[in-house]
Scaffold this motif. Structure first.
Motif, PDB file in Angstrom:
ATOM      1  N   LYS A 294      50.644  69.875   2.855  1.00 46.32           N
ATOM      2  CA  LYS A 294      49.994  71.067   2.297  1.00 46.32           C
ATOM      3  C   LYS A 294      48.570  71.235   2.817  1.00 46.32           C
ATOM      4  N   SER A 295      47.798  70.143   2.754  1.00 47.50           N
ATOM      5  CA  SER A 295      46.412  70.234   3.216  1.00 47.50           C
ATOM      6  C   SER A 295      46.357  70.502   4.714  1.00 47.50           C
ATOM      7  N   SER A 296      47.255  69.874   5.467  1.00 45.06           N
ATOM      8  CA  SER A 296      47.310  70.106   6.911  1.00 45.06           C
ATOM      9  C   SER A 296      47.576  71.575   7.197  1.00 45.06           C
ATOM     10  N   VAL A 306      40.038  70.307   5.076  1.00 49.58           N
ATOM     11  CA  VAL A 306      40.377  69.667   3.804  1.00 49.58           C
ATOM     12  C   VAL A 306      40.981  68.292   4.078  1.00 49.58           C
ATOM     13  N   LEU A 307      40.664  67.360   3.199  1.00 52.41           N
ATOM     14  CA  LEU A 307      41.131  65.988   3.348  1.00 52.41           C
ATOM     15  C   LEU A 307      42.645  65.884   3.598  1.00 52.41           C
ATOM     16  N   VAL A 308      42.984  65.306   4.741  1.00 53.41           N
ATOM     17  CA  VAL A 308      44.392  65.069   5.056  1.00 53.41           C
ATOM     18  C   VAL A 308      44.569  63.576   5.212  1.00 53.41           C
ATOM     19  N   ALA A 314      46.621  62.658  -1.859  1.00 51.90           N
ATOM     20  CA  ALA A 314      45.295  62.706  -1.252  1.00 51.90           C
ATOM     21  C   ALA A 314      44.476  63.821  -1.896  1.00 51.90           C
ATOM     22  N   THR A 315      45.145  64.890  -2.249  1.00 51.72           N
ATOM     23  CA  THR A 315      44.435  66.035  -2.817  1.00 51.72           C
ATOM     24  C   THR A 315      44.669  66.123  -4.316  1.00 51.72           C
ATOM     25  N   LEU A 316      43.597  66.078  -5.069  1.00 53.42           N
ATOM     26  CA  LEU A 316      43.759  66.291  -6.505  1.00 53.42           C
ATOM     27  C   LEU A 316      42.994  67.511  -6.985  1.00 53.42           C
ATOM     28  N   SER A 334      44.968  78.585  -1.728  1.00 50.64           N
ATOM     29  CA  SER A 334      44.487  77.359  -2.380  1.00 50.64           C
ATOM     30  C   SER A 334      45.448  76.208  -2.168  1.00 50.64           C
ATOM     31  N   ASP A 335      44.851  75.052  -1.982  1.00 52.60           N
ATOM     32  CA  ASP A 335      45.576  73.798  -1.810  1.00 52.60           C
ATOM     33  C   ASP A 335      45.685  73.194  -3.202  1.00 52.60           C
ATOM     34  N   THR A 336      46.786  72.562  -3.522  1.00 52.04           N
ATOM     35  CA  THR A 336      46.906  72.013  -4.868  1.00 52.04           C
ATOM     36  C   THR A 336      47.373  70.563  -4.826  1.00 52.04           C
TER      37      THR A 336
HETATM   38 MG    MG Z   1      46.700  67.337   0.214  1.00 46.34          MG
END
Ligand code: MG
Ligand code: GTP
Length: 505
Positions: A294-296, A306-308, A314-316, A334-336
């Motif tokens: 998702k972040s990628s 965004v942190l990958v 990894a993403t909170l 938005s990334d979730t």
């Molecule tokens: Mg993520």
């Protein structure tokens, strides 16, 4: 009987110790300066993340000197910090492959939490044993594995009752935790924002409360030494009970405080969201199973940085980015937080406000890892969570990611099953154009064409046209900014008084 214990993680080609290289390094010290300082919110929680295990034990013995709460929540969570673990799963239904995949996921979760996995085993049963989760014979075998490998923790692939945890601990003689506690631990390590930390802590306390007694017993046993070994000893039991009552009260009041703070933060979030709403920019939420990419994908789509990480969860914290379709229409992306099978309900509850971003979206980009051995199961789990957070009616655009790494046969199956899905590789960029087209087509159209002359003192309206609309032509005259643009309905209403004669017909 013996063969039911397979040991998939001990093969030479993949030494268990290699996993620690990928493990997340959590630098608690620099993590969240505002938690402790800005509002006194974390005032009773000194940061103990870097303490060595031995020091944590020592801290427990001076419990009377610190506040009780530090002792129970902080220290006991920290004790959860896993080092060398053995995994055990009860396989009740499905195929051997399903059971293996489930244990492999547990292994990834454990590694993400920073553990080194020494062994893994599954037992086939019609249902978990009510007393010790695995049957008593298996529990004894498990103890032998623990002895043989020098493990300090057993992780069970399910949610165990407090009684099961305690009874299994009594057999294997090391700490036993379940999948729920493990996921909570990962979330605790990854939470960055104040809201995220509060949400995780609330979930942890909710989980901890009914288990206080069980953990107390096992920890006093592990404390060893002074207690004279055995099961904590008769002498320790009395004061322990009183302490549990105190702890319980303190935990309850801590939970109430967290809920209050979360409610405040939620209001702030609502305000932000309302602001986006009144600007009529459609919201797209990227959601999907943890590690799906998702972040990628967000990075690929917006260059957000965004942190990958090749780690679970990894993403909170939700990241919101502003983006535009090729024809210039504005939307937010938005990334979730990632989902996982059997996401602990305490977490769904605690993250409800974060997850509401998904439920409130105009479109969900549901990202599935096409290279996973069982993407359809992940897809099903994610849709289950959509149901729990009332997001099932939000239009969904299915994105099959990692096509560069996926098995072509599997991709073909997915294509047949989900003909509307878009295949992409966030890594190579392949298919991203197609995804952008599909995304544009799925977004609401800007529906008003306007020709206006906006006086210079209304520069605010011009900048909104820039933000929310698409400008076809712009000119600057004495009367003001001449614009020919497509804009959303609401903005069109506010621009109406400036329409040029030609457009007023
Ligand atoms: Mg993520
Ligand atoms: N081969 C391949 N790997 C990918 C692709 N997209 C992402 N990855 C890798 O998959 C891993 C997870 O990627 P993330 O973008 O962090 O996944 P996420 O869904 O945001 O994960 P969480 O936030 O942890 O839930 C990383 O190692 C990425 O490099 C892709 O298209 N192909």
């Amino acid at each position: 009987m013996t063969t039911a214990f397979n040991h998939p993680y001990t093969d030479e080609s993949a030494p268990a110790t290699a996993v620690s290289e990928d493990a997340i390094v959590v630098d608690d010290s620099g993590l969240d300066p505002d938690l402790a300082s800005q509002d006194g919110f974390g005032d009773d929680l000194p940061d103990q993340g870097d303490l060595e295990l031995a020091e944590r034990h020592a801290l427990r013995r001076v419990a009377g000197l610190s506040t009780e709460l530090d002792d129970v929540t902080e220290v006991e969570y920290r004790r959860l910090r896993l080092e060398r673990v053995v995994l055990i799963g009860v396989w009740t239904k499905g195929t051997q492959d399903d059971a293996d995949n489930s244990l492999i996921e547990l292994k990834q979760l454990a590694e993400t939490a920073g553990a080194v996995v020494l062994e893994g085993a599954t037992q086939r049963r019609s249902k978990p044993d009510p007393a010790t989760y695995v049957g008593s014979g298996k529990a004894a075998e498990l103890r032998d594995i623990v002895d043989g490998t020098g493990a300090d923790t057993v992780i069970c692939d399910g949610e165990l009752t407090p009684g099961q945890l305690r009874q299994l601990e009594d057999v294997v003689k090391v700490k036993v935790i379940d999948r729920t506690a493990l996921i909570l631990d990962i979330f605790a390590q990854h939470a960055r924002s104040r809201e995220g930390k509060a949400q995780v802590e609330l979930a942890q306390l909710t989980y901890l409360l009914p288990r206080l007694r069980g953990w107390g017993a096992s920890l006093s046993r592990q404390g060893g030494g002074a207690g004279g070994g055995g099961n904590g000893g008769v002498g320790l039991r009395g004061p322990g009970e009183t302490k549990i009552e105190t702890d319980r009260r303190r935990i309850n009041s801590r939970m109430a405080k967290l809920r209050r703070h979360l409610a405040q933060m939620e209001t702030a979030r609502d305000v932000k969201r309302d602001r986006r709403r009144t600007r009529q920019v459609p919201a797209v939420a990227i959601a999907g199973y943890t590690n799906a990419g998702k972040s990628s994908l967000l990075n690929r789509l917006t260059g957000a940085g965004v942190l990958v990480e090749n780690a679970l969860f990894a993403t909170l914290d939700p990241t919101v980015r502003h983006a535009r379709t090729p024809d210039g229409r504005s939307f937010t992306l938005s990334d979730t937080v990632g989902f996982v099978r059997h996401l602990p309900h305490q977490l769904v509850e605690a993250f409800r406000s974060t997850l509401e971003e998904v439920a409130d979206a105009d479109l969900i980009l549901h990202v599935v890892d096409g290279s996973h051995p069982d993407p359809e199961q992940q897809l099903g789990s994610v849709r289950e969570v959509f149901g729990e957070i009332d997001a099932q009616d939000v239009p969904e655009l299915l994105v099959i990611n990692k096509t560069d790494a996926a098995d072509p046969v599997r991709l073909k199956q997915l294509r047949t099953r989900y003909p509307d899905a878009v295949e992409v590789s966030a890594r190579t960029g392949e298919g991203v154009e197609r995804l952008i087209d599909a995304l544009s087509a799925a977004l609401p159209l800007l529906d008003r064409e306007m020709r206006v002359v906006v006086p210079y003192e209304r520069g605010d309206l011009v900048s909104r046209v820039y933000d929310e609309g698409r400008i076809v032509a712009e000119d600057h005259t004495e009367a003001g900014t001449v614009l020919h643009a497509w804009v959303p309905e609401l903005l069109a209403g506010q621009l109406a008084e400036f329409t040029t004669a030609a457009d007023r017909s």
